[in-house]
Motif scaffolding. Structure first.
Motif, PDB file in Angstrom:
ATOM      1  N   LEU A  57       0.827  -1.209   0.000  1.00 41.13           N
ATOM      2  CA  LEU A  57       0.000   0.000   0.000  1.00 41.13           C
ATOM      3  C   LEU A  57       0.860   1.257   0.000  1.00 41.13           C
ATOM      4  O   LEU A  57       0.545   2.240  -0.686  1.00 41.13           O
ATOM      5  CB  LEU A  57      -0.929  -0.004   1.215  1.00 41.13           C
ATOM      6  CG  LEU A  57      -1.995  -1.103   1.255  1.00 41.13           C
ATOM      7  CD1 LEU A  57      -2.834  -0.988   2.520  1.00 41.13           C
ATOM      8  CD2 LEU A  57      -2.888  -1.040   0.027  1.00 41.13           C
ATOM      9  N   CYS A  60       2.095   1.759  -3.437  1.00 40.40           N
ATOM     10  CA  CYS A  60       1.021   2.240  -4.313  1.00 40.40           C
ATOM     11  C   CYS A  60       0.772   3.729  -4.111  1.00 40.40           C
ATOM     12  O   CYS A  60       0.596   4.482  -5.075  1.00 40.40           O
ATOM     13  CB  CYS A  60      -0.265   1.456  -4.046  1.00 40.40           C
ATOM     14  SG  CYS A  60      -0.243  -0.251  -4.631  1.00 40.40           S
ATOM     15  N   VAL A 342      -4.954   0.099  -3.801  1.00 33.50           N
ATOM     16  CA  VAL A 342      -4.409  -0.864  -4.763  1.00 33.50           C
ATOM     17  C   VAL A 342      -4.890  -0.540  -6.180  1.00 33.50           C
ATOM     18  O   VAL A 342      -4.119  -0.612  -7.152  1.00 33.50           O
ATOM     19  CB  VAL A 342      -4.808  -2.303  -4.364  1.00 33.50           C
ATOM     20  CG1 VAL A 342      -4.379  -3.305  -5.435  1.00 33.50           C
ATOM     21  CG2 VAL A 342      -4.190  -2.681  -3.030  1.00 33.50           C
ATOM     22  N   GLY A 345      -3.052   2.412  -7.524  1.00 37.02           N
ATOM     23  CA  GLY A 345      -1.674   2.026  -7.798  1.00 37.02           C
ATOM     24  C   GLY A 345      -1.536   1.292  -9.121  1.00 37.02           C
ATOM     25  O   GLY A 345      -0.595   1.553  -9.891  1.00 37.02           O
ATOM     26  N   ILE A 346      -2.471   0.383  -9.412  1.00 36.55           N
ATOM     27  CA  ILE A 346      -2.433  -0.348 -10.685  1.00 36.55           C
ATOM     28  C   ILE A 346      -2.679   0.594 -11.853  1.00 36.55           C
ATOM     29  O   ILE A 346      -2.004   0.515 -12.889  1.00 36.55           O
ATOM     30  CB  ILE A 346      -3.463  -1.492 -10.671  1.00 36.55           C
ATOM     31  CG1 ILE A 346      -3.059  -2.554  -9.644  1.00 36.55           C
ATOM     32  CG2 ILE A 346      -3.591  -2.130 -12.055  1.00 36.55           C
ATOM     33  CD1 ILE A 346      -4.056  -3.688  -9.511  1.00 36.55           C
ATOM     34  N   CYS A 444      -8.691  -6.251  -8.008  1.00 39.66           N
ATOM     35  CA  CYS A 444      -8.379  -5.573  -6.746  1.00 39.66           C
ATOM     36  C   CYS A 444      -9.277  -6.078  -5.618  1.00 39.66           C
ATOM     37  O   CYS A 444      -8.837  -6.199  -4.460  1.00 39.66           O
ATOM     38  CB  CYS A 444      -8.538  -4.060  -6.908  1.00 39.66           C
ATOM     39  SG  CYS A 444      -7.331  -3.306  -8.008  1.00 39.66           S
TER      40      CYS A 444
END
Length: 497
Positions: A57, A60, A342, A345-346, A444
């Motif tokens: 985390l 991210c 998440v 972040g992706i 996710c």
């Protein structure tokens, strides 16, 4: 001591053995409990999972901050250029389907070379191509780069039959247009192996050159021609789409297969020419038909409204969680926070590699999967409470409840994932963005269920929830379980009586 000895002697052998065993068990019990608390494998596994998740985390958050810069925005949000170009053949014939397919692929490569992401290049009708470039503001520059035919030719100056053009070239005029049919190239751009941009030989001028590396066959042909021209300092015209870009004199035989195209190029012009040569020559001529610059005002307003809608929805969900689940609502809020971090972040990672740009349909996919993530979390909590009402302990219910709740959520996610992938692989345009964000949201959600929901619930169930059942909202479930157990005991006692 006398009393102890006397008491010990008054006991029988069996009684003394039992007394000794009881004392030993009392001495070992605290040690066993301490050792159990120290080496609980389940607790260590849950804590380790959460620690690894925390590190992910943090990575991210660093990756997507600031969000507006790290996540690429699409044409409908950020604005950009939309261009329609019409194809034609030099002989007047209608372009074939194969010509249009090849032209569309080359245009896509040129657009990608411009550094744009989430671009749309698609054929419209039988002879038009629609190009949409998010973030671009100069339609003319885009048209010039995309629509250039890109036919590179090398011609001996002494073999050009256009007298007017020769006079201009000898006078030092730049970008001289040659009449069609007045020259025959000894080599074309099909022998170009690689292209690069560098400073012009006269670095003080501030201009740039485009350096071409030829393949083995082209190197051989170029060496033969320069060998013939070197004694008389003959010149070679480098022609792009019928226009002479430069006509350098040959000082000596060139055997290395490296040719420099000069012409007072600025850096952007040199990069544009490199893009054209890298992607190859178009089989058709593309002419400007329509272009417009899409402003970001409408898209930004829509984005703001979409984010506002997400905020309102989350606020309502939070109120609902605290009213109906009390302390367990914190667990769901944590799940949504992990899901969101998440997810962002992706998206930031894909944007970094030019594989994603957020569009309004994509934003709709984000909203939809956020609701699904909240739903799966509530499903796990409901199954956990149901297991308690069935008579299981809090610890047992956390294991079986999380397991069955996650399995049910996975069934729903699998169906949704199939639909999302179908949209992504078979749809066109911005609908693909909706399918992509929908699929990423499902991924996710699965990560959150296994890496946060299950370990966090089971960790809390090791003692925290049992010590404060009213705060965690399971007091009524425990009371109902006790009531059912008492009813079963009463029925069993009545039968035995």
């Amino acid at each position: 001591m006398a009393r102890d000895k006397k008491s010990s002697e008054s006991l029988s052998g069996v009684d003394r053995w039992n007394a000794t065993e009881s004392a030993a068990k009392r001495d070992k019990a605290p040690k066993a409990r301490r050792r159990g608390r120290r080496s609980d494998p389940h607790k260590r596994r849950y804590v380790s999972t959460l620690v690894v998740l925390l590190a992910v985390l943090v990575a991210c958050v660093i990756g997507f901050t600031p969000v507006g810069e790290k996540i690429t925005q699409g044409l409908d949000i950020r604005g950009g250029v939309s261009v329609i170009m019409t194809a034609s053949k030099s002989n007047g014939k209608t372009p074939s389907a194969e010509d249009m397919a090849t032209a569309t692929t080359i245009v896509q490569n040129r657009v990608n070379s411009l550094g744009a992401s989430e671009t749309t290049v698609q054929q419209q009708g039988s002879k038009s191509i629609l190009i949409q470039i998010p973030g671009a503001t100069n339609a003319n520059q885009a048209i010039k780069t995309i629509g250039q035919t890109g036919l590179l030719e090398f011609v001996r100056l002494d073999e050009i039959g256009d007298a007017d053009a020769l006079a201009k070239i000898n006078a030092g005029t730049e970008n001289v247009k040659l009449k069609s049919g007045t020259y025959t190239p000894f080599m074309t751009g099909k022998h170009v192996k690689s292209v690069s941009v560098g400073q012009s030989s006269n670095s003080l001028s501030g201009y740039y050159s485009v350096n071409v590396k030829l393949d083995s066959e082209g190197t051989k042909d170029f060496a033969e021609v320069t060998k013939e021209l070197a004694p008389t300092n003959g010149r070679i015209a480098i022609v792009l789409d019928g226009v002479v870009k430069s006509a350098p004199a040959v000082q000596s035989e060139i055997t290395g297969g490296e040719v420099s195209i000069t012409g007072k190029f600025t850096l952007s012009e040199a990069k544009s020419l490199k893009t054209v040569l890298d992607s190859g020559s178009l089989p058709v001529t593309l002419k400007y038909s329509e272009s417009r610059v899409v402003g970001p005002t409408l898209g930004q307003d829509s984005l703001t409204q979409g984010v506002f809608a997400i905020g309102i929805g989350l606020a309502i969900v939070i109120v609902y969680l605290f009213v109906f689940y009390r302390g367990l609502g914190i667990l769901t809020m944590g799940s949504l926070a992990v899901f969101g971090i998440v997810y962002l972040g992706i998206l930031a990672l894909l944007s970094h590699f030019g594989l994603f740009a957020l569009t309004l349909p994509g934003l709709a996919g984000v909203v939809l999967t956020t609701g699904s993530a909240a739903d799966s979390s509530i499903l796990v909590l409901e199954r956990f409470r149901e297991e308690i009402r069935m008579g299981r302990t809090v610890k047992q219910a956390s294991v079986s409840g999380a397991k069955h709740g996650i399995m049910t959520s996975l069934d729903a996610d699998a169906v949704q994932l199939v639909c999302a992938l179908a949209l992504f692989f078979f749809a066109i345009g911005s609908v693909k963005g909706f399918g992509l964000t929908l699929a990423l949201g499902i991924v996710c959600d699965v990560i959150t269920m296994f890496c946060f929901k299950a370990p966090a619930l089971r960790l809390l169930a090791l003692g925290t929830i049992e010590r404060h059942p009213a705060f965690w909202g399971v007091d009524q479930d425990l009371a109902e379980a006790r009531r059912k157990a008492d009813e079963r005991d009463q029925k069993g006692g009545a039968r035995n009586a």
